[in-house]
Write an enzyme that holds these catalytic residues in place. Structure first.
Site, PDB file in Angstrom:
ATOM      1  CD  GLU A  48      -5.254 -26.375  27.696  1.00  0.00           C
ATOM      2  OE1 GLU A  48      -4.978 -25.176  27.522  1.00  0.00           O
ATOM      3  OE2 GLU A  48      -6.338 -26.890  27.388  1.00  0.00           O
ATOM      4  CE1 TYR A  69      -5.708   0.754   0.441  1.00  0.00           C
ATOM      5  CE2 TYR A  69      -4.042  -0.307  -0.913  1.00  0.00           C
ATOM      6  CZ  TYR A  69      -4.669  -0.150   0.295  1.00  0.00           C
ATOM      7  OH  TYR A  69      -4.282  -0.902   1.374  1.00  0.00           O
ATOM      8  CE  LYS A 105      -2.967  -5.082   7.872  1.00  0.00           C
ATOM      9  NZ  LYS A 105      -2.977  -5.321   6.397  1.00  0.00           N
ATOM     10  CB  THR A 118      -0.903  -0.007   1.256  1.00  0.00           C
ATOM     11  OG1 THR A 118      -1.790  -1.115   1.135  1.00  0.00           O
ATOM     12  CG2 THR A 118      -1.692   1.267   1.401  1.00  0.00           C
ATOM     13  CB  THR A 153       0.320  -3.669   6.205  1.00  0.00           C
ATOM     14  OG1 THR A 153      -0.909  -3.893   5.496  1.00  0.00           O
ATOM     15  CG2 THR A 153       0.736  -2.216   6.123  1.00  0.00           C
ATOM     16  CG  ASP A 154      -2.185  -7.903   3.625  1.00  0.00           C
ATOM     17  OD1 ASP A 154      -2.832  -8.258   2.624  1.00  0.00           O
ATOM     18  OD2 ASP A 154      -2.544  -6.995   4.396  1.00  0.00           O
TER      19      ASP A 154
HETATM   20  N1  DGL Z   1      -2.422  -6.174  -0.216  1.00  0.00           N
HETATM   21  C1  DGL Z   1      -1.863  -5.622   0.993  1.00  0.00           C
HETATM   22  C2  DGL Z   1      -0.347  -5.807   1.028  1.00  0.00           C
HETATM   23  O1  DGL Z   1       0.304  -5.550   0.019  1.00  0.00           O
HETATM   24  C3  DGL Z   1      -2.147  -4.170   1.096  1.00  0.00           C
HETATM   25  C4  DGL Z   1      -2.105  -3.748   2.503  1.00  0.00           C
HETATM   26  C5  DGL Z   1      -0.974  -2.805   2.767  1.00  0.00           C
HETATM   27  O2  DGL Z   1       0.120  -2.870   2.175  1.00  0.00           O
HETATM   28  O3  DGL Z   1      -1.185  -2.018   3.702  1.00  0.00           O
HETATM   29  O4  DGL Z   1       0.168  -6.184   2.090  1.00  0.00           O
END
Ligand code: DGL
Length: 366
Positions: A323, A63, A202, A49, A129-130
């Site tokens: 457990e 986006y 995340k 992103t 971010t993923d």
């Molecule tokens: N598709 C996600 C990625 O590339 C977009 C999310 C992001 O980068 O914040 O990880």
């Protein structure tokens, strides 16, 4: 005669310099001096992103990721020139959920090579971010350098109102160029926080303060200054037994998610697909449903490693033999690593050992 004319010219040059162009000369000298003093930071761009673009300024969540090239990202932040001498490389241009193990290996090899260069003081990786938490942890395990290595991302594309990417990237470059960030392991800089690449994940996927570490951030960046509060205790980078220079591929490790009404189907299918280890992403203490235990024991008997992790939100902690009789079943526990980080560590560890006791040691130390 020649020396007299030369003397006159030198005097006239000296006078013109003194008469105002001196300012230019001073500016040039101080710019050069400044540039000479600025840290040299390389930005490796992978997409996400932070390189995204939306149709309207109000599109903060709608986006396309991985559109803006690294040179445009750099050009969009003129303040970078005051923080470091920056240059960019476009390593990939993908949304991070699509990154494969071979991409991680290639990226880590590039980071390792750059970290050995005398003209590189720090490295920034722009990333989606993923899976930023996975890449950051992987680099933390296999890049043997104490130079600052910083993963940065953004929750909003640069085209959005109140976009977070530019300040995140400026802060990331500042941290990567900071001597006080050396030796702290791979870092993730976002939303003014400095988190450990090992601990951070995340936690919320629709807010700017998306990234959290269950045991707390390492520090903060405020107006270009780093404030540190804690250090990572686990082994990393120069203190790691793993080195990307000796790794060319990663064994297949898969994750099976379990909740109520769990069945053994997925575990069996993943094992048949060639997985060398299965990460059981279980509720609570990495709990395993009674109806799934026999299949996991059968798969262990066939040589597949079983690693119990927890998918609880704010931070799992799987206790060995609590457990489940892990000793008796010859299973491994992922300690406080979430399933996606457990997959990364298992993939790296299996490049060195197949011994379950050694795997357990590694999960406790990294
Ligand atoms: N598709 C996600 C990625 O590339 C977009 C999310 C992001 O980068 O914040 O990880």
């Amino acid at each position: 005669m020649f020396s007299h004319a030369l003397a006159l010219r030198t005097n006239s040059l000296r006078r013109s310099l003194l008469r105002g162009t001196a300012l230019t000369a001073l500016a040039l000298c101080s710019a050069a001096a400044l540039a000479a003093d600025l840290p040299k930071v390389v930005i490796l761009a992978t997409g996400g992103t932070i390189a995204g673009a939306g149709a309207e300024a109000t599109n903060s969540a709608t986006y396309q990721a991985a559109k803006v090239p690294v040179d445009k990202l750099i050009a969009g932040i003129p303040q970078l020139g005051k923080v470091a001498e920056v240059r960019g490389e476009q390593v990939f241009q993908v949304a991070s959920e699509s990154l494969r193990n071979e991409n991680l290996v290639a990226l880590a090899k590039r980071v390792s090579a750059l970290s050995k260069q005398k003209d590189v003081d720090g490295i920034v990786i722009t990333h989606g971010t993923d899976t930023a938490e996975e890449t950051a942890y992987f680099l933390n395990l296999v890049v043997a350098s104490d130079k600052p290595i910083v993963v940065v991302a953004s929750m909003r594309p640069g085209t959005a109102m109140s976009a977070d990417g530019q300040l995140n990237l400026l802060n990331a470059v500042g941290v990567a160029g900071s001597s006080d960030a050396r030796g702290k392991g791979v870092l993730v800089v976002m939303n003014d926080e400095i988190n450990s690449g090992r601990d951070v994940s995340k936690a919320v996927n629709i807010r700017v303060d998306a990234f959290r570490s269950p045991w707390g951030a390492l520090g903060m960046v405020v107006e270009g200054r780093n404030y540190w509060f804690r250090r990572l205790d686990k082994r990393h980078t120069v203190n790691s037994e793993f080195n990307i220079d000796q790794i060319d591929s990663l064994p297949l490790v898969e994750i099976a998610y379990a909740a109520g009404n769990a069945n053994p189907t997925a575990y069996r299918a993943l094992a048949q697909s060639g997985a060398k280890a299965l990460i059981h992403a279980g509720p609570g203490n990495g709990s395993v449903a009674a109806g799934v235990v026999p299949t996991l024991r059968e798969l262990r008997g066939q040589g597949v490693h079983i690693i119990r992790s927890s998918h609880v939100n704010a931070g799992g902690f799987v206790l060995r033999n609590a457990e489940q009789p892990d000793d008796q079943y010859d299973w491994v526990v992922a300690h406080d690593l979430n399933p996606q980080k457990a997959r990364i560590l298992a993939s790296v560890a299996l490049t060195k050992t197949q011994d379950s006791k050694e795997l357990q040691r590694i999960f406790m130390q990294y």
